[in-house]
Design a protein around this motif. Structure first.
Motif, PDB file in Angstrom:
ATOM      1  N   GLU A  66       0.818  -1.219  -0.064  1.00  0.00           N
ATOM      2  CA  GLU A  66      -0.080   0.159   0.038  1.00  0.00           C
ATOM      3  C   GLU A  66       0.849   1.177  -0.007  1.00  0.00           C
ATOM      4  N   ARG A  67       0.574   2.143  -0.706  1.00  0.00           N
ATOM      5  CA  ARG A  67       1.349   3.382  -0.971  1.00  0.00           C
ATOM      6  C   ARG A  67       0.381   4.314   0.180  1.00  0.00           C
ATOM      7  N   MET A  68       1.149   4.917   1.031  1.00  0.00           N
ATOM      8  CA  MET A  68       0.553   5.729   2.049  1.00  0.00           C
ATOM      9  C   MET A  68       1.272   6.970   1.998  1.00  0.00           C
ATOM     10  N   HIS A 118       5.766   9.931  -0.287  1.00  0.00           N
ATOM     11  CA  HIS A 118       4.844   9.110   0.579  1.00  0.00           C
ATOM     12  C   HIS A 118       5.741   7.873   0.799  1.00  0.00           C
ATOM     13  N   GLN A 131      -0.798  -8.161   5.890  1.00  0.00           N
ATOM     14  CA  GLN A 131      -0.779  -6.690   5.542  1.00  0.00           C
ATOM     15  C   GLN A 131      -1.429  -5.863   6.759  1.00  0.00           C
ATOM     16  N   ARG A 159       0.630  -3.068   9.243  1.00  0.00           N
ATOM     17  CA  ARG A 159      -0.133  -1.838   9.498  1.00  0.00           C
ATOM     18  C   ARG A 159      -0.066  -1.515  11.151  1.00  0.00           C
ATOM     19  N   GLU A 187      -2.510   8.361   4.583  1.00  0.00           N
ATOM     20  CA  GLU A 187      -3.981   7.894   3.524  1.00  0.00           C
ATOM     21  C   GLU A 187      -3.301   7.112   2.475  1.00  0.00           C
ATOM     22  N   ILE A 188      -4.206   6.154   2.239  1.00  0.00           N
ATOM     23  CA  ILE A 188      -3.675   5.130   1.275  1.00  0.00           C
ATOM     24  C   ILE A 188      -4.034   5.922  -0.154  1.00  0.00           C
ATOM     25  N   ARG A 198      -2.735   4.280  -3.112  1.00  0.00           N
ATOM     26  CA  ARG A 198      -2.461   3.241  -4.193  1.00  0.00           C
ATOM     27  C   ARG A 198      -2.287   1.889  -3.455  1.00  0.00           C
ATOM     28  N   VAL A 199      -2.929   0.895  -3.971  1.00  0.00           N
ATOM     29  CA  VAL A 199      -2.952  -0.635  -3.568  1.00  0.00           C
ATOM     30  C   VAL A 199      -2.372  -1.396  -4.739  1.00  0.00           C
TER      31      VAL A 199
END
Length: 529
Positions: free
Chosen positions: A297-299, A335, A353, A357, A368-369, A371-372
């Motif tokens: 996950e990109r956060m 990010h 996952q 987290r 804030e996510i 991209r997954v």
């Protein structure tokens, strides 16, 4: 995912070789074929020999065996191997195929005015680097890639040597990581990086940026870039016939944007660089291999928290984040990438996952996510990588290391090595090539990097089997000796000379650490942490 200090102990052993590694140094000898397949394929027989979780006595024995193997290779031989560019030095009294004096005839000259036609399927680091070198070498090159605006999930770390070796502009690098925090199952933190020099770093890139740059450069140097989906291939029935590729062209403005326009392309050589689910590999019956699922996950996190990751990456180990691999938090441009991977429990990837987290929550809180991503990652090279005038590179061939999960450099390197052999054998695209020419690329790649795959596979079986072993692993990474050899080997991808005294000390530390944590109650320690 790219190599991190999950290979801390591994790198200290990469300057050495085991008996199994001999297969790669003398590739081509019939009696060594089965050893090569066991070493690179990850055959069931070798997997069954792995120590079961909780068997610390077996784990200690493995650690001792690997570390002792590190001490028995004379430094003079290692130095000679380094100078010769080989992964090991064979017995001086044993003749090998390299000693044979043979005359190799070039393939037939191509018709006047026609160049060797090569299609590269897949535009990642491997495919793009291969296409670039082929085009510059005089071959008529086609690079077919469907996802020009996408990329596979990847930690995005590259060794510093790749920047110079592949002439990458420094503005492609989002972050220069000089610190690595390794976090054990009980949240014991070890800081890695104190042995780095001021100008040394691990480069963090976004794959969409890196891949696009490499593809565009290949196009500028003469490769024809096709936005298309490769669907099938008709194999030639003789040496004089061509391969006929069928693909859906999405770059044709007159076609259906969803289905594209069906087209065909005739070529002399096919390079499969189309990832773990390679269609080219299926066409040539290259065989299956075990694979991991990587989830990321990109956060986008608050600026004050992003400052912590300015030059830092994190690696987490523990049964809660992966039963057989590791989880990570890697910095990107603006990010972080938070992810994990597993082979043994692919269906449970969401659970792991969630585990990363929770473990990283204090540092990514408020994120804030944006991209997954999820993708299969090969666990070992395929049983076969070449057939006739078709071969595989990168993930399609299975060039991702165990234990560390590094794939970007080895993909690009395999593409470059493959292209170099084709250009040389075809005399800059003027002659036809044969399967033997492509096998030469395989032989050289296995000879140079085979021992790396063997050692990292062994260490994954040793340290990723239980939380007790993982605690021991993190504990070992505190050693300056381990950190020094780790970064030297990773950053420069060369055999780094090490110290026999250091090897003996590492052996003792490995055994004592395994005994310590396997006789303690790690689960209870984790609850207290």
């Amino acid at each position: 995912m790219a190599v991190k200090t999950s290979a801390c102990l591994a790198a200290a052993l990469l300057t050495q070789t085991t008996a199994a590694a001999d297969a790669f140094a003398v590739a081509g000898q019939p009696q060594k074929i089965s050893v090569v397949q066991r070493g690179l394929r990850g055959a069931a027989a070798s997997q069954e020999s792995a120590a079961p979780a909780g068997s610390w006595a077996s784990a200690t024995a493995v650690a001792a065996s690997v570390a002792v193997a590190a001490a028995v290779v004379p430094r003079r031989q290692r130095k000679a191997a380094k100078l010769a560019g080989a992964s090991m030095v064979p017995n001086k009294n044993q003749r090998t195929i390299r000693d044979a004096k043979t005359i190799v005839c070039a393939g037939p000259r191509l018709p006047e005015g026609r160049k060797l036609r090569v299609a590269v399927i897949g535009g990642g680091p491997g495919g793009a680097s291969c296409a670039d070198a082929l085009a510059k070498g005089g071959c008529e090159t086609y690079l077919i890639e469907r996802k020009l605006d996408n990329c596979k999930p990847c930690g995005g770390a590259i060794p510093m040597c790749m920047v110079g070796e592949f002439d990458l502009p420094t503005d492609l690098i989002d972050r220069k990581v000089r610190k690595m925090t390794m976090i054990s199952p009980t949240n014991n933190e070890v800081q890695i990086g104190r042995t780095l020099k001021d100008d040394e770093y691990i480069g963090m890139v976004r794959r969409e940026v890196l891949d696009n740059f490499l593809r565009e450069r290949a196009a500028e140097n003469g490769a024809t870039l096709i936005n298309g989906l490769f669907t099938q291939m008709r194999m030639p029935k003789s040496e004089k016939e061509s391969y006929v590729l069928t693909y859906n062209d999405f770059g044709d403005a007159e076609g259906d944007a969803r289905k594209g326009v069906k087209k065909t392309l005739e070529v002399d050589v096919v390079i499969g660089a189309d990832g773990a689910n390679s269609r080219v590999a299926k066409e040539i019956e290259a065989g299956d291999y075990e694979y991991a699922i990587a989830f990321q996950e990109r956060m986008r996190i608050p600026e004050d928290k992003m400052e912590y990751y300015k030059e830092r990456a994190e690696m987490y180990v523990g049964e809660d984040v992966s039963p057989d691999f590791y989880a990570w938090v890697f910095p990107k441009y603006d990010h972080v990438a938070v992810g994990t991977g597993t082979v043994v429990d692919k269906k449970g990837i969401q659970k792991y996952q969630q585990g990363i987290r929770e473990r990283a929550a204090p540092r990514i809180e408020g994120g804030e996510i944006i991209r997954v991503e999820a993708h299969p990652i090969p666990e070992h090279p395929r049983p076969w990588r070449t057939k006739d005038r078709c071969t595989l590179i990168g993930d399609a061939a299975g060039y991702v290391t165990k234990c560390s999960g590094e794939g970007i450099y080895f993909a690009a390197k395999s593409g470059l090595m493959c292209a170099s052999e084709i250009v040389a054998a075809s005399e800059n695209g003027t002659r036809q090539i044969t399967q033997n020419d492509l096998m030469e690329y395989i032989r050289k790649f296995d000879s140079k990097y085979g021992p790396t795959y063997i050692v990292l596979d062994a260490l994954q079986k040793l340290f990723y089997t239980s939380d007790a072993a993982r605690e021991s692993f993190v504990d070992l990474c505190e050693l300056d000796y381990v950190q020094q050899v780790t970064f030297d080997s990773y950053l420069y991808k060369t055999v780094q000379g090490n110290s026999p005294i250091g090897d003996v000390m590492l052996l003792g530390k490995t055994v004592s650490s395994l005994v310590k944590y396997n006789t303690s109650k790690v689960p209870e320690m984790r609850q207290l942490a």
